[in-house]
Design an enzyme around this catalytic site. Structure first.
Site, PDB file in Angstrom:
ATOM      1  N   LYS A 112      25.313  -3.690  -1.331  1.00 47.92           N
ATOM      2  CA  LYS A 112      26.788  -3.648  -1.417  1.00 47.92           C
ATOM      3  C   LYS A 112      27.379  -2.874  -0.255  1.00 47.92           C
ATOM      4  O   LYS A 112      28.582  -2.625  -0.202  1.00 47.92           O
ATOM      5  CB  LYS A 112      27.205  -2.968  -2.726  1.00 47.92           C
ATOM      6  CG  LYS A 112      26.684  -3.623  -3.972  1.00 47.92           C
ATOM      7  CD  LYS A 112      27.054  -2.761  -5.192  1.00 47.92           C
ATOM      8  CE  LYS A 112      26.104  -3.001  -6.332  1.00 47.92           C
ATOM      9  NZ  LYS A 112      26.113  -1.892  -7.298  1.00 47.92           N
ATOM     10  N   ARG A 151       0.791  -1.227   0.000  1.00 48.60           N
ATOM     11  CA  ARG A 151       0.000   0.000   0.000  1.00 48.60           C
ATOM     12  C   ARG A 151       0.824   1.278   0.000  1.00 48.60           C
ATOM     13  O   ARG A 151       0.569   2.197  -0.781  1.00 48.60           O
ATOM     14  CB  ARG A 151      -0.912   0.064   1.251  1.00 48.60           C
ATOM     15  CG  ARG A 151      -2.232  -0.591   1.120  1.00 48.60           C
ATOM     16  CD  ARG A 151      -2.626  -1.190   2.440  1.00 48.60           C
ATOM     17  NE  ARG A 151      -1.660  -2.212   2.778  1.00 48.60           N
ATOM     18  CZ  ARG A 151      -1.733  -3.467   2.318  1.00 48.60           C
ATOM     19  NH1 ARG A 151      -2.739  -3.823   1.601  1.00 48.60           N
ATOM     20  NH2 ARG A 151      -0.802  -4.357   2.607  1.00 48.60           N
ATOM     21  N   THR A 152       1.800   1.349   0.889  1.00 56.40           N
ATOM     22  CA  THR A 152       2.474   2.639   1.051  1.00 56.40           C
ATOM     23  C   THR A 152       3.232   3.009  -0.217  1.00 56.40           C
ATOM     24  O   THR A 152       3.097   4.120  -0.738  1.00 56.40           O
ATOM     25  CB  THR A 152       3.419   2.591   2.277  1.00 56.40           C
ATOM     26  OG1 THR A 152       2.682   2.067   3.379  1.00 56.40           O
ATOM     27  CG2 THR A 152       3.931   3.972   2.617  1.00 56.40           C
ATOM     28  N   ARG A 167      11.109   3.950   3.231  1.00 53.20           N
ATOM     29  CA  ARG A 167      10.782   2.965   4.278  1.00 53.20           C
ATOM     30  C   ARG A 167      12.053   2.202   4.599  1.00 53.20           C
ATOM     31  O   ARG A 167      12.807   1.806   3.700  1.00 53.20           O
ATOM     32  CB  ARG A 167       9.707   1.995   3.806  1.00 53.20           C
ATOM     33  CG  ARG A 167       9.527   0.833   4.779  1.00 53.20           C
ATOM     34  CD  ARG A 167       8.328   0.003   4.482  1.00 53.20           C
ATOM     35  NE  ARG A 167       7.105   0.726   4.803  1.00 53.20           N
ATOM     36  CZ  ARG A 167       5.904   0.155   4.803  1.00 53.20           C
ATOM     37  NH1 ARG A 167       5.768  -1.111   4.503  1.00 53.20           N
ATOM     38  NH2 ARG A 167       4.824   0.865   5.100  1.00 53.20           N
ATOM     39  N   HIS A 224       4.984   5.796  11.446  1.00 60.67           N
ATOM     40  CA  HIS A 224       4.499   5.622  10.069  1.00 60.67           C
ATOM     41  C   HIS A 224       3.547   6.800   9.819  1.00 60.67           C
ATOM     42  O   HIS A 224       2.326   6.627   9.755  1.00 60.67           O
ATOM     43  CB  HIS A 224       3.783   4.275   9.953  1.00 60.67           C
ATOM     44  CG  HIS A 224       3.490   3.838   8.554  1.00 60.67           C
ATOM     45  ND1 HIS A 224       3.590   4.657   7.444  1.00 60.67           N
ATOM     46  CD2 HIS A 224       3.069   2.622   8.081  1.00 60.67           C
ATOM     47  CE1 HIS A 224       3.247   3.973   6.368  1.00 60.67           C
ATOM     48  NE2 HIS A 224       2.938   2.747   6.727  1.00 60.67           N
TER      49      HIS A 224
HETATM   50  N1   CP Z   1      -0.274  -0.076   5.788  1.00 58.11           N
HETATM   51  C1   CP Z   1       0.944  -0.327   5.237  1.00 58.11           C
HETATM   52  O1   CP Z   1       1.961   0.287   5.589  1.00 58.11           O
HETATM   53  O2   CP Z   1       0.919  -1.303   4.281  1.00 58.11           O
HETATM   54  P1   CP Z   1       2.181  -1.775   3.448  1.00 58.11           P
HETATM   55  O3   CP Z   1       3.151  -2.398   4.405  1.00 58.11           O
HETATM   56  O4   CP Z   1       1.646  -2.731   2.421  1.00 58.11           O
HETATM   57  O5   CP Z   1       2.791  -0.549   2.816  1.00 58.11           O
END
Ligand code: CP
Length: 304
Positions: A80, A51-52, A101, A129
């Site tokens: 590396k 999703r993110t 991320r 998040h």
């Molecule tokens: N909600 C969320 O962060 O989903 P993903 O890990 O799929 O990005």
């Protein structure tokens, strides 16, 4: 230039502006379809995501911009041994804004210190998040009609669930919000959150183990997955993973207008039969993630 590392990097007023803009985008998406023409978003994902990453990319494409990036550490020069600092120095000359991320808490903050473009934390370890929080707030505001005067139940892995930590931090800023924290002893919220946020701000909350006992009190039920990837011991994960399963029988005990949110991905914690209940809004929530990220990109690039 502003980076978004924590949900608290936006003031309550800035958050209200962001959510208003997201609602404008929902009403009139065409109005925004070329605002980011010529702009590039880099998605630097050192940890898996559906999703993110894809909602960030959809957001930039919906705004007429372009995207580049990688979806795992293995497919980048991190494999590396390249540092986050060196990577972001390079990406700063390739893109106008980036979403990162990383499994290590603080990695996006480090990136922001070396970056010449805005950095958005797209999830760092068990820490924060923020764009999931913005998504959650948009979902609650749009579907519940308010961010104040609500009782929110968080259920499941409250220890490792970074979406829970971020949303608690953001929601304590609204009036008359109380929390019911539902988890086994091993997965209770971290001490710092209890002491430095809930106790320090005199927030009403209680910690319980049984969902059935409290579900009737909730306006929002925020279900979470037990975070397998953050456990040191597989036996503990297996023992705890199915502690809570929300099903149609439990939903009968809830208020008629309670909303069920979940940041997704779901494993077993919500039975598929709940998906057809109008109170189950987790797929709508995932859709809202695109609109709120569109609004965030516009704000950060000063194109709103
Ligand atoms: N909600 C969320 O962060 O989903 P993903 O890990 O799929 O990005």
């Amino acid at each position: 230039m502003k980076h978004i590392i924590s949900p608290l990097d936006l003031t309550v007023d800035e958050m209200a502006e962001l959510l208003d803009l997201a609602e404008d985008i929902i009403r009139e998406p065409k109005k925004f379809s070329s605002r980011c023409q010529g702009k590039k978003l880099a998605t630097l994902f050192y940890e898996p995501s559906t999703r993110t990453r894809l909602s960030f990319e959809a957001a930039m494409l919906n705004l007429g911009g372009s995207i580049l990036g990688f979806s795992s550490a293995d497919s980048s020069s991190a494999a590396k041994g390249e540092s986050v600092a060196d990577t972001i120095r390079v990406i700063s000359s390739y893109a106008d804004i980036c979403a990162m991320r990383h499994p290590k808490e603080g990695a996006p903050l480090v990136a922001s210190q070396y970056s010449t473009i805005p950095v958005i934390n797209a999830g760092d370890g068990g820490h924060n998040h923020p764009t999931q929080t913005f998504t959650d707030l948009l979902t609650i505001k749009s579907l519940k009609g308010r961010l104040s005067n609500v009782t929110v139940g968080f259920c499941g892995d409250l220890m490792f669930g970074r979406t829970v930590h971020s949303l608690i931090n953001a929601m304590v800023r609204y009036d008359n919000v109380s929390f019911i924290l539902i988890s086994p002893n091993e997965l209770k919220i971290p001490d710092y959150l209890r002491k430095e946020v809930l106790d320090a701000k005199n927030i009403r909350y209680k910690e319980v183990k049984n969902l059935d006992e409290v579900i009737s009190e909730l306006d929002i039920l925020y279900m979470t997955r037990v975070q397998k990837e953050r456990f040191f011991n597989e036996a503990d994960y297996i023992r705890l993973k199915d502690t809570y399963i929300l099903d149609a029988k439990k939903m009968e005990l809830a208020k008629k207008d309670m909303l069920v949110l979940h940041p997704l991905p779901r494993v077993n914690e919500i039975a598929v039969e709940v998906d057809d209940d109008p109170r189950a809004v987790y797929f709508k929530q995932a859709e809202y993630g695109v609109y709120v990220r569109m609004a965030l990109i516009l704000k950060m690039l000063e194109l709103a």
